[in-house]
Design a protein around this motif. Structure first.
Motif, PDB file in Angstrom:
ATOM      1  N   TYR F 157      95.388  36.042  48.922  1.00  0.00           N
ATOM      2  CA  TYR F 157      95.766  34.786  48.655  1.00  0.00           C
ATOM      3  C   TYR F 157      95.640  33.823  49.895  1.00  0.00           C
ATOM      4  N   ARG F 158      96.321  34.390  51.046  1.00  0.00           N
ATOM      5  CA  ARG F 158      96.329  33.374  52.057  1.00  0.00           C
ATOM      6  C   ARG F 158      94.969  33.104  52.757  1.00  0.00           C
ATOM      7  N   ILE F 159      94.102  34.156  52.527  1.00  0.00           N
ATOM      8  CA  ILE F 159      92.849  33.957  53.059  1.00  0.00           C
ATOM      9  C   ILE F 159      92.199  32.966  52.195  1.00  0.00           C
ATOM     10  N   ALA F 160      92.245  33.363  50.706  1.00  0.00           N
ATOM     11  CA  ALA F 160      91.629  32.441  49.711  1.00  0.00           C
ATOM     12  C   ALA F 160      91.870  30.762  49.980  1.00  0.00           C
ATOM     13  N   HIS F 161      93.030  30.677  50.131  1.00  0.00           N
ATOM     14  CA  HIS F 161      93.812  29.690  50.144  1.00  0.00           C
ATOM     15  C   HIS F 161      93.190  28.544  51.252  1.00  0.00           C
ATOM     16  N   GLU F 162      92.839  29.294  52.319  1.00  0.00           N
ATOM     17  CA  GLU F 162      92.213  28.632  53.494  1.00  0.00           C
ATOM     18  C   GLU F 162      90.732  28.318  53.213  1.00  0.00           C
ATOM     19  N   LEU F 163      90.194  29.195  52.599  1.00  0.00           N
ATOM     20  CA  LEU F 163      88.772  28.693  52.283  1.00  0.00           C
ATOM     21  C   LEU F 163      88.671  27.563  51.272  1.00  0.00           C
ATOM     22  N   LEU F 164      89.663  27.562  50.261  1.00  0.00           N
ATOM     23  CA  LEU F 164      89.885  26.508  49.473  1.00  0.00           C
ATOM     24  C   LEU F 164      90.095  25.226  50.074  1.00  0.00           C
ATOM     25  N   LEU F 165      90.876  25.250  51.003  1.00  0.00           N
ATOM     26  CA  LEU F 165      91.137  24.036  51.922  1.00  0.00           C
ATOM     27  C   LEU F 165      89.733  23.454  52.659  1.00  0.00           C
ATOM     28  N   LEU F 166      89.155  24.438  53.049  1.00  0.00           N
ATOM     29  CA  LEU F 166      87.669  24.289  53.604  1.00  0.00           C
ATOM     30  C   LEU F 166      86.571  23.860  52.664  1.00  0.00           C
ATOM     31  N   GLY F 167      86.885  23.383  51.286  1.00  0.00           N
ATOM     32  CA  GLY F 167      86.081  23.149  50.217  1.00  0.00           C
ATOM     33  C   GLY F 167      84.968  24.182  49.802  1.00  0.00           C
ATOM     34  N   VAL F 168      85.438  25.603  49.695  1.00  0.00           N
ATOM     35  CA  VAL F 168      84.255  26.682  49.523  1.00  0.00           C
ATOM     36  C   VAL F 168      84.518  26.643  48.217  1.00  0.00           C
ATOM     37  N   PRO F 169      83.381  26.649  47.201  1.00  0.00           N
ATOM     38  CA  PRO F 169      83.631  27.008  45.991  1.00  0.00           C
ATOM     39  C   PRO F 169      83.528  28.485  45.700  1.00  0.00           C
ATOM     40  N   LEU F 170      84.115  28.845  44.616  1.00  0.00           N
ATOM     41  CA  LEU F 170      83.752  30.133  43.850  1.00  0.00           C
ATOM     42  C   LEU F 170      84.673  31.262  44.707  1.00  0.00           C
ATOM     43  N   ILE F 171      83.994  31.419  45.778  1.00  0.00           N
ATOM     44  CA  ILE F 171      84.509  32.679  46.665  1.00  0.00           C
ATOM     45  C   ILE F 171      85.907  32.898  46.696  1.00  0.00           C
ATOM     46  N   PRO F 172      86.756  31.812  47.050  1.00  0.00           N
ATOM     47  CA  PRO F 172      88.401  32.076  47.086  1.00  0.00           C
ATOM     48  C   PRO F 172      88.934  32.741  45.877  1.00  0.00           C
ATOM     49  N   ARG F 173      88.305  32.158  44.711  1.00  0.00           N
ATOM     50  CA  ARG F 173      88.756  32.791  43.514  1.00  0.00           C
ATOM     51  C   ARG F 173      88.330  34.124  43.212  1.00  0.00           C
ATOM     52  N   ILE F 174      87.251  34.786  43.744  1.00  0.00           N
ATOM     53  CA  ILE F 174      86.793  35.998  43.558  1.00  0.00           C
ATOM     54  C   ILE F 174      87.650  36.935  44.483  1.00  0.00           C
ATOM     55  N   ILE F 175      88.115  36.431  45.751  1.00  0.00           N
ATOM     56  CA  ILE F 175      89.071  37.082  46.448  1.00  0.00           C
ATOM     57  C   ILE F 175      90.098  37.308  46.037  1.00  0.00           C
ATOM     58  N   THR F 176      90.876  36.190  45.259  1.00  0.00           N
ATOM     59  CA  THR F 176      92.280  36.479  44.670  1.00  0.00           C
ATOM     60  C   THR F 176      92.060  37.468  43.476  1.00  0.00           C
ATOM     61  N   GLU F 177      90.868  37.440  42.788  1.00  0.00           N
ATOM     62  CA  GLU F 177      90.926  38.158  41.690  1.00  0.00           C
ATOM     63  C   GLU F 177      90.670  39.725  42.203  1.00  0.00           C
ATOM     64  N   MET F 178      90.010  40.071  43.356  1.00  0.00           N
ATOM     65  CA  MET F 178      90.070  41.107  43.745  1.00  0.00           C
ATOM     66  C   MET F 178      91.386  41.683  44.122  1.00  0.00           C
ATOM     67  N   ALA F 179      92.338  40.982  44.650  1.00  0.00           N
ATOM     68  CA  ALA F 179      93.766  41.705  44.969  1.00  0.00           C
ATOM     69  C   ALA F 179      94.380  41.741  43.571  1.00  0.00           C
ATOM     70  N   HIS F 180      94.090  40.742  42.417  1.00  0.00           N
ATOM     71  CA  HIS F 180      94.490  40.956  41.193  1.00  0.00           C
ATOM     72  C   HIS F 180      94.285  42.327  40.713  1.00  0.00           C
ATOM     73  N   SER F 181      92.995  42.637  40.659  1.00  0.00           N
ATOM     74  CA  SER F 181      92.778  44.002  39.945  1.00  0.00           C
ATOM     75  C   SER F 181      93.358  45.081  41.000  1.00  0.00           C
ATOM     76  N   GLU F 182      93.558  45.260  42.191  1.00  0.00           N
ATOM     77  CA  GLU F 182      94.014  46.083  42.985  1.00  0.00           C
ATOM     78  C   GLU F 182      95.417  46.093  42.722  1.00  0.00           C
ATOM     79  N   THR F 183      96.316  45.065  42.467  1.00  0.00           N
ATOM     80  CA  THR F 183      97.674  44.888  42.363  1.00  0.00           C
ATOM     81  C   THR F 183      98.361  44.557  41.239  1.00  0.00           C
ATOM     82  N   GLY F 184      97.476  44.004  40.414  1.00  0.00           N
ATOM     83  CA  GLY F 184      98.079  43.446  39.024  1.00  0.00           C
ATOM     84  C   GLY F 184      98.843  42.027  39.507  1.00  0.00           C
ATOM     85  N   ILE F 185      98.688  41.449  40.655  1.00  0.00           N
ATOM     86  CA  ILE F 185      99.187  40.142  41.101  1.00  0.00           C
ATOM     87  C   ILE F 185      98.082  39.088  40.942  1.00  0.00           C
ATOM     88  N   ASP F 186      98.344  38.089  40.194  1.00  0.00           N
ATOM     89  CA  ASP F 186      97.336  37.096  39.860  1.00  0.00           C
ATOM     90  C   ASP F 186      97.749  35.718  40.964  1.00  0.00           C
TER      91      ASP F 186
END
Lengths: 292, 292, 292, 292, 292, 292
Positions: F157-186
């Motif tokens: 999440y913290r990585i993805a949030h920084e990317l979102l602040l930098l205006g990066v589309p799509l990638i942040p959400r994929i990164i948090t969904e990877m953790a969602h899949s791994e941990t069940g935390i969304d």
């Protein structure tokens, strides 16, 4: 040339490459369910055979006397299963038989091959000994097994020769060519070679299909045991299967880059010097060398 | 020597190896975004080319006539894409051009290369036929394609030669050296070689950059078609690009370990015996052999 | 033969292959925790050494001057660690010492080896220069480093020779045999070879254990620097370690397929022609060729 | 405990684990040639299905309109071939039929499954649309396809459901459990689910075997559509196949962690609030929530 | 921002990330030769354990009664060896002991763990039976073993619990978290769980460190067996090791999303309804449900 | 159905799947040279980030204080390079800009992201501390870092949030969904989360896009911080970007399976009991629990 032109070139070329006529020459059409020989499976077969024949050197190197049977068991089972598959591919390539027959034959021949492994190991032990005794640079038998290309080439040859004796098409030749690529030593699986056989350095050695080599023979790099010429049939094609390569007696040594051609006999205990060209019989015990 | 001493040795050495001067000689500094040729990509290119040129033998071996176009399509697309990348790497290595130019050039030349594949397949079909007709030990064309090192070496050469004609630097040579490593056959991509070309056994064969070889020529293992000597420029460096290797006429056979040197001509239909050293022209139809 | 018969054959064969006696000859029994040399680890070592010695050519090719130290640092650390492991395997194979001693020795020798890398790079730079200057077909030093088998064979030899000087058993020989397989060039790690050394084409070259080669020497493919014969001890076994291979002076050129045998000296600046057999000293500056 | 004791423990334990009785409970004895379902093959099947159904998103992402058919063709062929294999494994697990029958059945069902893919893609397109329309956080349909676990879970379910309809045992359930592991969404392949189905967040959702879900239904995380209880037969074992899970009408929304149990009906357009426990029918259009 | 600026940012950041202070918080400094636990090795350990415990289902699925001992033997040996390594990593992480002690302890505990495998298999057989009997959707025990997440989570828990009893730090928790990630079921290795244990669906289940669970207990998805609160020490840190999780009697069923907190006792044969919050003892045989 | 019928089904289906209309809905057409986001590259990015942020725990675990900078250097460089590629893929997906602009933007944003890594590590250190202090079952911080899913989910999440602040589309959400899949935390990358954040067990946690979470907040498994409802625009589509998720004050604890919905505020120091449904503001310091 823009991106659209490039796409046109690619799709046109795919079309040309996929047409019946273009394929005709170099396309192997498989019948349903039929597979070709697999280079990857044959590499694995050779790895497994090395692990079974030289345990503790190849494969899982940590085996000890207590657990060795587990490893050999698992390796033999995988070897059998891959070998049956590859033999089936070889048989399917050579003959148009029903799938059931191919499968059954492949399994039987694979099992027979497996049953030869203990004998193969005994023979290879004599080859290791010959390499060790014949090279002052060798510091241990382990060095021979780990490093000497001759051992790898001879092991592949001995495996391939057994398969040939079992009537397996295609596969034996692929196995010896794998060793050829790895070592530069080209032994045809049809050659007959005795015990205590060794080759020093080895690159460039060629041993032809109908060679007969006795026990305790040593070759150096670049030696050719080849055919002088081969008779053609009425259509001008070479006649297959005629004995056309040398017979090498027991205890012969042939030095580097010597070329021995035709169905001649190099008598027991003869020594053939390097860089020479021999097309006639050599007496037992003779020493022949290049004229200065 | 304790663990701290060892760490010191490692970090000191890293320092020494990373200094500008130490790097100077053997360090390839890339400009931003520039990549070097990739051995892995080139291996894949060769795999793909084999799968396209010999479908059913290499690559996914289960292809049949209905679905072959899908496989060739996917393989051609991947080949094109990797080839464009590697050509770009080769161009970048040789010339200091802007990235856009490099990219565009690379794509065009890769597309042109792809468009040559149908012709390459036709030529290789003649090489397979020559190998089959010339070897009594060969039992089928499949055996030739699956096992014979000559086919692999010649296929790589023919690919590399097309790339050279398209003005691609560096990559062609890497591709022929990959075959050299695999087969022991060293063909320079600059050589010109006709149809129906074959090499028996092959280990140790050398064919130099400016060789011209006619149709239906057969070489045996260890044959060198080399340069006798090469003129130096005023600084003592070899002058590049001078014709310095033999011209071999149609229907010539050269036996094992023969060495043919310099810009001489071996006339049509000549036969050169094994283990000899030829530095002068040979008449058409002549047979020359080693003196006993 | 039904599925039950086949299973019987497999389990019987496993039994035979796992018996003490059958294993006796070709089974390497490891003591607990002891590992054998690993082909995979040694391949990785060679890859790492190439990436360290030729940065920007091998390994991660995108390195630039700013970040090169990170890459060399990581590669040196991995090389050290794998090398220590493999040296330990070599020492364990040769000697029956306690594990602590083996580990400590292995680490020290691996660190000493690493400390030789800067010097190895300087020497290899001279070899690259010699290859470039000696071949009119070479278009850049990059081409030499990327493609020439000689550089790969010589690099492996120089690595192996350093390890031999550090008293490492078995491993040096495996490393040179890996290059032998890849290039067809067989250099024994015991040979002593000067700077600016090059080999053209290379397939079939053999350089024996006790050779001494000066600076600026050039060999062509198929050259053998071998032993003429070797004395046997009272039991008929070859006596190890006797100087039995040639001494080659500075600036010597030896053409393809020449065979030079025994502890003879080829004087400085001599030129030895192709396909000949030399068993006696050659004067400095002499040119000897095959008689026509 | 010395190294010998440890080896004894290992070999004793192997003995105990390999005895017939110990194996009895948890050992799947295969008949000759029979293989089990392969997790790896099924993962690949799911990858291929995603690449076929969502080209340009999954699989080789560089496809364009010109070359898409090659990629779909190759992927469909590989999917068919792996699917036939896995269906055969499923059939063999469930029934004791001759190998020929199993093979033929497996091929036919795999082909029928393939023929359903175009329809599956159309249905999944509605699910993507539902997810996009139902989530203000979604910025594009691409984001839905790349990231939303619901799409992956629903795609696996729709694939598995088709296989179930084709009478394939075991495999459908493994495929939905793969999605369960990846997404936390557990949909039994037996459930019937309409178009425009979506699940927000999804972790913890359970949809039972006999559920029937209409069109345009939306679930949130943690929703259970389960059985309230299940009748036992005279031996006390649950009776298989009885309808015991809810029927959900069109246009229903069910909020997070709601638990809906038994063969009840949630009428069209009803809204079920979060964290509640529903075991009785809900009227069409009703809104039921947790009491505060 | 040009390529130089970017390089500066990268190298500056590397500097900041490598400083002692920055590392201080989240850097695990290893002593020489010490390794951390390896996720990859632990994944392999779990794979091997599954192949040993459920032969014919996991691992090489083609095993038959004749050759099963080879496979179990090889797997047990690899499991032992990886387990010893990982136990050593766990011990090294927790305690500052000499390497010899760590190694010896690790080997002994790994061997003891291996000796528990037959009993683990017997217990897991009861869990499989419970899952089969408790789910009308299950069509065979094979389906349970191949697909049910509960079996994978419980198997990892039972392995981890044995390691915990052997005093292994860190590793048990990593093993249960691997199952947590795979299945959504979080069982602390410290919990004590009887035979015939099953969990339906499973996602969201939490079983705390000091839970004690009897025989024949069944949980549904989302059930928490947690701590209500935990006492702090004088510094405000939680006191470790206090019994704070529920005791669940034999034959208890707990429905989905029920939350049971604190050191309370759920008496034998009780049934706890879904979505409820229980913080006090429940009588044997009682049925408690959510108030409507 | 014979082999010919099956081939027809396959080729027909390929045809249908490749038609323009069928593709229309779910086909992402790439422009030339454009690539999609790569799950594999993003997995590697997460691996690299973990190795950089938690050195000695993730990645090459043997790093020590002397050589750490090499490893961080190499990892940062690879992270930068992959991140630039993936950011470019994200930008290309969202906007139709020229390739040069995309590349330059991607590089700059990747460099800016890298420059945030030191701060990210400092924040994550507070999260690790919070997890350790809040769990009596945790025996060391190493255990937290190696095993706790919360740390992996929060790091992504913290990585993805920084990317979102930098205006990066799509990638942040994929990164948090990877953790969602791994941990069940969304956790949606748009949420704002303070220091010392921890989640116990975690499966089923959902944190919505516009959540604002203070410092020192602790959540348990199954907690939802969601939207109550969302306004639709005149077309009936949800309006994007409206604040619709809760604000959580400092020092709040929320127990398992609580559901907190809508733009409400949970005041500082409040404690929210498990399994409850909160849709109105909660006073600072309040304790709210489920009614019995």
């Amino acid at each position: 040339m823009d991106s659209r032109d490039i796409t046109s070139i690619l799709t046109d070329t795919v079309g040309k490459l996929s047409e019946g006529e273009a394929l005709g020459m170099l396309f192997h059409r498989h019948s349903a369910g039929d597979i070709g020989p697999s280079g990857k499976a044959l590499h694995r077969i050779v790895e497994l055979a090395r692990a079974i024949l030289f345990p503790g050197y190849y494969g899982n190197t940590r085996v000890d006397g207590q657990t060795i049977a587990y490893h050999i068991g698992v390796n033999v089972e995988e070897l059998y299963s891959l070998m049956a598959q590859q033999i089936e591919a070889g048989l399917a390539h050579a003959a148009d038989e029903p799938k059931e027959w191919l499968e059954q034959q492949a399994k039987e021949r694979a099992a027979k091959f497996v049953s030869k492994l203990p004998e193969l190991r005994r023979t290879l032990a004599t080859d290791v000994e010959a390499a060790y005794n014949g090279d002052p640079a060798a510091t241990s038998k382990g060095e021979i097994i780990y490093c000497y290309p001759a051992i790898r080439a001879i092991a592949n040859y001995r495996i391939a020769h057994e398969l040939l004796l079992l009537g397996v098409p295609l596969i034996p030749r692929i196995i010896t060519e794998m060793a050829h690529s790895e070592t530069g030593i080209d032994i045809h699986p049809g050659a007959k070679i005795g015990n205590y056989f060794t080759i020093d350095h080895g690159t460039g050695v060629v041993i032809g299909e109908t060679c007969i080599i006795g026990n305790n023979v040593k070759l150096y790099q670049g030696v050719t045991l080849g055919a002088k010429s081969f008779p053609l049939d009425e259509k001008g094609n070479p006649i297959k299967g005629i004995a056309r390569h040398p017979i090498i007696g027991d205890n012969v040594i042939i030095y580097s880059n010597a070329t021995i051609l035709g169905r001649i006999t190099i008598g027991q205990g003869a020594v053939v010097g390097g860089n020479i060209w021999v097309t006639e019989d050599v007496e037992p015990g003779a020493r022949i060398v290049q004229r200065k």
